[in-house]
Design a protein around this motif. Sequence first.
Motif, PDB file in Angstrom:
ATOM      1  N   SER A 128     -15.830   2.263 -23.550  1.00 29.89           N
ATOM      2  CA  SER A 128     -17.259   2.932 -23.990  1.00 29.89           C
ATOM      3  C   SER A 128     -16.119   4.598 -24.282  1.00 29.89           C
ATOM      4  N   MET A 129     -16.384   5.370 -25.317  1.00 29.08           N
ATOM      5  CA  MET A 129     -15.692   6.888 -25.319  1.00 29.08           C
ATOM      6  C   MET A 129     -16.824   7.809 -25.493  1.00 29.08           C
ATOM      7  N   LEU A 130     -17.582   7.392 -24.630  1.00 30.61           N
ATOM      8  CA  LEU A 130     -18.495   8.884 -23.802  1.00 30.61           C
ATOM      9  C   LEU A 130     -17.196   9.446 -22.777  1.00 30.61           C
ATOM     10  N   ALA A 131     -17.791  11.134 -23.486  1.00 30.12           N
ATOM     11  CA  ALA A 131     -16.723  11.793 -22.985  1.00 30.12           C
ATOM     12  C   ALA A 131     -17.809  12.059 -21.176  1.00 30.12           C
ATOM     13  N   PRO A 132     -17.031  12.067 -20.269  1.00 36.03           N
ATOM     14  CA  PRO A 132     -17.962  12.768 -18.544  1.00 36.03           C
ATOM     15  C   PRO A 132     -18.800  14.435 -18.847  1.00 36.03           C
ATOM     16  N   ALA A 133     -19.724  14.023 -18.062  1.00 31.45           N
ATOM     17  CA  ALA A 133     -20.902  15.198 -18.736  1.00 31.45           C
ATOM     18  C   ALA A 133     -19.574  16.515 -17.959  1.00 31.45           C
ATOM     19  N   ASN A 134     -20.835  17.945 -18.413  1.00 31.94           N
ATOM     20  CA  ASN A 134     -20.475  18.647 -17.420  1.00 31.94           C
ATOM     21  C   ASN A 134     -21.047  18.378 -15.730  1.00 31.94           C
ATOM     22  N   PRO A 135     -20.100  18.746 -14.845  1.00 31.77           N
ATOM     23  CA  PRO A 135     -20.120  18.753 -13.558  1.00 31.77           C
ATOM     24  C   PRO A 135     -21.836  19.810 -13.544  1.00 31.77           C
ATOM     25  N   LYS A 136     -21.891  20.716 -13.723  1.00 29.08           N
ATOM     26  CA  LYS A 136     -23.031  21.179 -13.428  1.00 29.08           C
ATOM     27  C   LYS A 136     -23.906  21.620 -14.520  1.00 29.08           C
ATOM     28  N   SER A 137     -23.799  20.362 -14.924  1.00 30.03           N
ATOM     29  CA  SER A 137     -25.284  19.682 -16.581  1.00 30.03           C
ATOM     30  C   SER A 137     -25.396  18.655 -15.865  1.00 30.03           C
ATOM     31  N   HIS A 138     -27.508  18.344 -15.993  1.00 29.08           N
ATOM     32  CA  HIS A 138     -28.394  17.465 -16.072  1.00 29.08           C
ATOM     33  C   HIS A 138     -29.237  17.179 -17.607  1.00 29.08           C
ATOM     34  N   ILE A 139     -28.742  17.094 -17.997  1.00 28.20           N
ATOM     35  CA  ILE A 139     -29.116  16.562 -19.234  1.00 28.20           C
ATOM     36  C   ILE A 139     -29.556  15.170 -19.367  1.00 28.20           C
TER      37      ILE A 139
ATOM     38  N   ALA B 136     -23.594  21.619 -33.321  1.00 21.13           N
ATOM     39  CA  ALA B 136     -22.186  21.200 -33.784  1.00 21.13           C
ATOM     40  C   ALA B 136     -21.662  21.347 -35.421  1.00 21.13           C
ATOM     41  N   ASP B 137     -22.788  22.453 -36.005  1.00 15.92           N
ATOM     42  CA  ASP B 137     -21.806  22.308 -36.909  1.00 15.92           C
ATOM     43  C   ASP B 137     -20.773  23.415 -37.271  1.00 15.92           C
TER      44      ASP B 137
ATOM     45  N   ILE C 289      -8.967  18.899 -34.707  1.00 11.38           N
ATOM     46  CA  ILE C 289      -9.768  19.774 -34.150  1.00 11.38           C
ATOM     47  C   ILE C 289     -11.699  20.247 -33.984  1.00 11.38           C
ATOM     48  N   LEU C 290     -11.845  20.403 -35.475  1.00  9.33           N
ATOM     49  CA  LEU C 290     -13.067  20.219 -35.407  1.00  9.33           C
ATOM     50  C   LEU C 290     -14.149  19.571 -33.955  1.00  9.33           C
ATOM     51  N   ALA C 291     -13.974  18.168 -33.988  1.00 11.86           N
ATOM     52  CA  ALA C 291     -14.770  17.326 -33.295  1.00 11.86           C
ATOM     53  C   ALA C 291     -13.951  17.345 -32.233  1.00 11.86           C
ATOM     54  N   ASN C 292     -12.570  17.703 -31.805  1.00 14.46           N
ATOM     55  CA  ASN C 292     -12.708  17.897 -30.293  1.00 14.46           C
ATOM     56  C   ASN C 292     -13.378  19.016 -29.701  1.00 14.46           C
ATOM     57  N   MET C 293     -13.614  20.511 -30.629  1.00 17.45           N
ATOM     58  CA  MET C 293     -14.746  21.516 -29.883  1.00 17.45           C
ATOM     59  C   MET C 293     -15.755  20.919 -29.937  1.00 17.45           C
ATOM     60  N   VAL C 294     -16.664  19.815 -30.545  1.00 18.85           N
ATOM     61  CA  VAL C 294     -17.489  19.200 -30.361  1.00 18.85           C
ATOM     62  C   VAL C 294     -17.555  18.664 -28.766  1.00 18.85           C
ATOM     63  N   LYS C 295     -16.705  18.226 -28.655  1.00 16.79           N
ATOM     64  CA  LYS C 295     -16.523  17.388 -27.828  1.00 16.79           C
ATOM     65  C   LYS C 295     -16.593  18.587 -26.133  1.00 16.79           C
ATOM     66  N   GLN C 296     -15.989  19.417 -26.675  1.00 19.13           N
ATOM     67  CA  GLN C 296     -16.059  20.485 -25.883  1.00 19.13           C
ATOM     68  C   GLN C 296     -17.004  21.358 -25.441  1.00 19.13           C
TER      69      GLN C 296
ATOM     70  N   LEU D 184     -19.406  11.159 -36.276  1.00 21.81           N
ATOM     71  CA  LEU D 184     -18.516  10.448 -35.396  1.00 21.81           C
ATOM     72  C   LEU D 184     -18.000  10.494 -33.917  1.00 21.81           C
ATOM     73  N   THR D 185     -18.097  11.680 -33.513  1.00 22.38           N
ATOM     74  CA  THR D 185     -17.165  11.995 -32.194  1.00 22.38           C
ATOM     75  C   THR D 185     -18.169  12.465 -31.766  1.00 22.38           C
ATOM     76  N   VAL D 186     -19.697  12.967 -32.918  1.00 20.19           N
ATOM     77  CA  VAL D 186     -20.651  13.121 -31.138  1.00 20.19           C
ATOM     78  C   VAL D 186     -21.303  11.859 -31.102  1.00 20.19           C
ATOM     79  N   PHE D 187     -21.734  11.017 -32.226  1.00 16.23           N
ATOM     80  CA  PHE D 187     -22.391   9.558 -31.468  1.00 16.23           C
ATOM     81  C   PHE D 187     -20.669   8.988 -30.579  1.00 16.23           C
ATOM     82  N   GLN D 188     -19.644   9.082 -30.474  1.00 11.92           N
ATOM     83  CA  GLN D 188     -19.219   8.364 -29.595  1.00 11.92           C
ATOM     84  C   GLN D 188     -18.936   8.704 -28.484  1.00 11.92           C
ATOM     85  N   SER D 189     -19.156  10.547 -28.303  1.00 12.62           N
ATOM     86  CA  SER D 189     -18.431  11.172 -26.935  1.00 12.62           C
ATOM     87  C   SER D 189     -19.606  11.453 -26.549  1.00 12.62           C
ATOM     88  N   ILE D 190     -20.837  11.558 -27.427  1.00 14.18           N
ATOM     89  CA  ILE D 190     -22.172  12.517 -26.347  1.00 14.18           C
ATOM     90  C   ILE D 190     -22.641  10.773 -26.664  1.00 14.18           C
TER      91      ILE D 190
END
Length: 282
Positions: free
Chosen positions: A30-41, A79-80, A134-141, A167-173
Amino acid sequence: MAEKSCSSTGCTKESCAGCPSAKGAQKPQSMLAPANPKSHIHKVIGVVSGKGGVGKSLVTASLANLMKEQGYSVGILDADITGPSIPKMYGLHGPAEMDGDYIKPVVTENGIPVMSINLLLPDEESPVIWRGPILANMVKQFWTDIVWGEIDYLFVDMPPGTGDVPLTVFQSIPVDGIITVTSPQDLVSLIVKKALNMAKSMDIPVIGLVENYSYVICPDCGKEFKIFGESGLDKLAEELDLPILGRMPIDPKLAELASGEFAKANNEYLAAAESLLIALEG
């Protein structure tokens, strides 16, 4: 020459464990990025299209307002990166504040937390001249470093196209579904299919279609005029086997509110989308 079987070559299960063929059969990581520990979505809803200028930000903000009015906790992830619209629509300005090592979103007048690149830049009118990675990494952050808190629906205002950032949104979130925005022109429908096929190839569910610029209502006689021609939405929805979630006219009132007071907007044209989202949460 025929391939030799494991039994004929004397291979065992243990000796084949490191075989490249065996590795190839493993499930992709899985390429999903870990959620922020203070977030519950609970639900992440992407609002997409194949091109710009069809009203993704308008639909995103409208859906957020509608769900907020129903008592749900909602947020907007813009994300734009190169063409952010959400802060301007709500009259929001940065800089966003820190919460320890993380960043707090800026909250709208009607209580919707928002994160956008414009809330992080020292000058919100400065252009973002970054390359794709760099744009994609910012969205992941925006997913990993933002303190969203307890959120029922996080709406992601996606950039146009099928490039690095979508692509990053679909893979990381963990996107639970997308709503696709289109307009009556045939060219837009063609491009929309590209975005839908991208989502399908990545196993992202498509919730339904929203058409913008469907018509304009004459302020004198109340008659509807289809200035972009007859809509092909019904045909497109039937072809793709997707529900129609709304037909939005060119509404001067919404346009006026989008200049900084969109917290007051109630987009009645998206009632079907609202009902479907409520069912999704249930």
